[in-house]
Design an enzyme around this catalytic site. Structure first.
Site, PDB file in Angstrom:
ATOM      1  N   GLU A  72     238.302  61.265  10.054  1.00  0.00           N
ATOM      2  CA  GLU A  72     238.561  62.688   9.951  1.00  0.00           C
ATOM      3  C   GLU A  72     239.912  63.293  10.009  1.00  0.00           C
ATOM      4  OE1 GLU A  72     235.906  65.067  12.146  1.00  0.00           O
ATOM      5  OE2 GLU A  72     236.199  66.854  11.069  1.00  0.00           O
ATOM      6  N   ILE A 127     235.783  62.102  16.951  1.00  0.00           N
ATOM      7  CA  ILE A 127     234.960  63.240  17.815  1.00  0.00           C
ATOM      8  C   ILE A 127     234.123  64.152  16.903  1.00  0.00           C
ATOM      9  CG2 ILE A 127     234.986  64.967  19.534  1.00  0.00           C
ATOM     10  CD1 ILE A 127     236.457  62.430  20.739  1.00  0.00           C
ATOM     11  N   ASP A 128     232.849  63.789  16.941  1.00  0.00           N
ATOM     12  CA  ASP A 128     231.817  64.542  16.308  1.00  0.00           C
ATOM     13  C   ASP A 128     231.299  65.475  17.356  1.00  0.00           C
ATOM     14  OD1 ASP A 128     230.237  65.386  13.979  1.00  0.00           O
ATOM     15  OD2 ASP A 128     228.720  64.554  15.218  1.00  0.00           O
TER      16      ASP A 128
HETATM   17  P1  AMP Z   1     226.588  69.675  15.239  1.00  0.00           P
HETATM   18  O1  AMP Z   1     225.812  68.569  14.813  1.00  0.00           O
HETATM   19  O2  AMP Z   1     225.879  71.241  15.319  1.00  0.00           O
HETATM   20  O3  AMP Z   1     227.130  69.553  16.506  1.00  0.00           O
HETATM   21  O4  AMP Z   1     227.910  69.661  14.030  1.00  0.00           O
HETATM   22  C1  AMP Z   1     228.733  68.674  14.202  1.00  0.00           C
HETATM   23  C2  AMP Z   1     229.411  68.021  13.058  1.00  0.00           C
HETATM   24  O5  AMP Z   1     228.507  68.149  11.845  1.00  0.00           O
HETATM   25  C3  AMP Z   1     230.533  69.097  12.572  1.00  0.00           C
HETATM   26  O6  AMP Z   1     231.496  68.189  12.232  1.00  0.00           O
HETATM   27  C4  AMP Z   1     229.964  69.951  11.202  1.00  0.00           C
HETATM   28  O7  AMP Z   1     230.692  69.979  10.293  1.00  0.00           O
HETATM   29  C5  AMP Z   1     228.968  68.902  10.706  1.00  0.00           C
HETATM   30  N1  AMP Z   1     227.694  69.804  10.429  1.00  0.00           N
HETATM   31  C6  AMP Z   1     227.392  71.041  10.970  1.00  0.00           C
HETATM   32  N2  AMP Z   1     226.383  71.424  10.332  1.00  0.00           N
HETATM   33  C7  AMP Z   1     225.951  70.652   9.349  1.00  0.00           C
HETATM   34  C8  AMP Z   1     225.148  70.703   8.202  1.00  0.00           C
HETATM   35  N3  AMP Z   1     224.249  71.732   7.956  1.00  0.00           N
HETATM   36  N4  AMP Z   1     225.078  69.770   7.301  1.00  0.00           N
HETATM   37  C9  AMP Z   1     226.050  68.925   7.562  1.00  0.00           C
HETATM   38  N5  AMP Z   1     226.927  68.678   8.323  1.00  0.00           N
HETATM   39  C10 AMP Z   1     226.932  69.604   9.322  1.00  0.00           C
HETATM   40 MG    MG Z   2     232.040  65.850  12.524  1.00  0.00          MG
END
Ligand code: AMP
Ligand code: MG
Length: 334
Positions: A72, A127-128
């Protein structure tokens, strides 16, 4: 390439490097995010992001120099005068794993992540769940190996996760692993111990479904999610959680369903390959299913985003069809 197993150099490498990167991220979360800062200060997650990618980039350069890394982050902002303070801090933390690391080497290791997603490549989200990291909550260091569009190996380092079950933010940490054809496994991140196999739930009753949702309201399309919950008749309270760690809760059977619906207010446009890849093999090898919202397999040959797919549906397998039907019944479509 022949099939991977626990003894394959790629698997040993991925486990070791994700663990190392996740432990450094954990130190940064505890030491930097605990310091007095303004509410909008993102510096702890910035330092952790770059440090984690540098650790894996360095490892790949040494062990698999011919392999591409798609990450990333790029080191460009660290080469500017404004980036020097951050680079100094990153260097301090990377040296806990690689004592001889210099700032120039660190930038080069980070930039290994500018590789092309073609043929055989590694993909990393250092870092996700950056919002979770800053809140002192769940996040994941994610690394996967892809060959010709197939995710062969996925590793998630989740420093605050308890036994791949509890979303409680104060957990001791879990390391989660999926190997194509060999199952999904976990062990404690810090104390290691034996690997335990992961298996999805057998839940097939829609109304009993345990749904995982993003902690951040803006990461999902809430009106559509409410419609899906109503159509399926889900009555149980959802689990709210940040990051790819959600995939591992489907793999462990703690939760049954996760639906990635893009929110209109989300700043990011694309669905990046690093936000899904490691979770895909972990869920599939635990007996679950991952497709897009039309039931199509995720296509990891389309570049840095999943631009040939729309959204993501992750389930224990048994609930997949009823979730797909509920998604297809959405009034405004997906
Ligand atoms: P979260 O799962 O909400 O903690 O989001 C973590 C990561 O997933 C972040 O990097 C977002 O950019 C990505 N993300 C959040 N929402 C979505 C979605 N609806 N579809 C795909 N990726 C997502
Ligand atoms: Mg991410």
């Amino acid at each position: 390439m022949s099939a991977l197993n626990m003894q394959s150099p790629e698997v040993i490498f991925a486990i070791e490097k994700v663990r190392q990167a996740a432990l450094i991220a954990d130190s940064i979360q505890q030491e930097m995010a605990g310091q007095s800062m303004t509410k909008n200060d993102r510096s702890p997650v910035t330092v952790a992001d770059f440090a984690a990618q540098a650790i894996v980039g360095a490892g790949l350069a040494g062990k698999f120099p011919g392999d591409a890394l798609v990450g990333e982050e790029s080191a460009a902002p660290l080469r500017t005068p404004e980036g020097q303070e951050t680079l100094k801090k990153i260097t301090e933390y990377v040296r806990r794993g690689i004592p001889s690391a210099t700032p120039d080497q660190i930038c080069a290791w980070i930039d290994k992540g500018l590789g092309e997603p073609k043929g055989r490549y590694w993909v990393m989200d250092p870092i996700d769940g950056t919002k979770g990291f800053l809140r002192g909550d769940q996040y994941a260091v994610a690394l996967a190996l892809i060959e010709n569009g197939e995710v062969l190996l996925g590793v998630l380092g989740c420093p605050n996760l308890t036994e791949v079950k509890s979303p409680d933010p104060k957990g001791p940490g879990s390391l989660v692993l999926g190997i194509r054809g060999q199952g999904s496994w976990w062990q404690p991140l810090k104390s290691k111990g034996e690997w335990k196999q992961l298996k999805v739930s057998g839940q097939s009753a829609s109304k009993e479904t345990v749904l995982l949702r993003s902690f951040e309201a803006c990461h999902t399309d809430s009106p559509r999610m409410t419609q899906i919950i109503q159509t399926m008749g889900i009555q149980k309270a959802p689990i709210l959680m940040d990051s790819l760690a959600k995939y591992s809760l489907v793999a462990s059977g703690t939760a049954d369903l996760l639906i990635r619906l893009r929110a209109a207010c989300s700043a990011d446009e694309g669905e990046y390959i690093w936000d899904q890849a490691s979770g895909v093999v972990i869920v599939e090898e635990a007996g679950g299913k991952v497709t897009d919202l039309n039931g199509k397999k995720l296509d990891f040959t389309a570049g840095r985003t999943l631009n040939r797919n729309r959204g993501v549906l992750i389930s224990n397998g048994k609930l997949h069809e009823s979730a797909l039907k509920a998604i297809q019944a959405l009034k405004e479509g997906v």
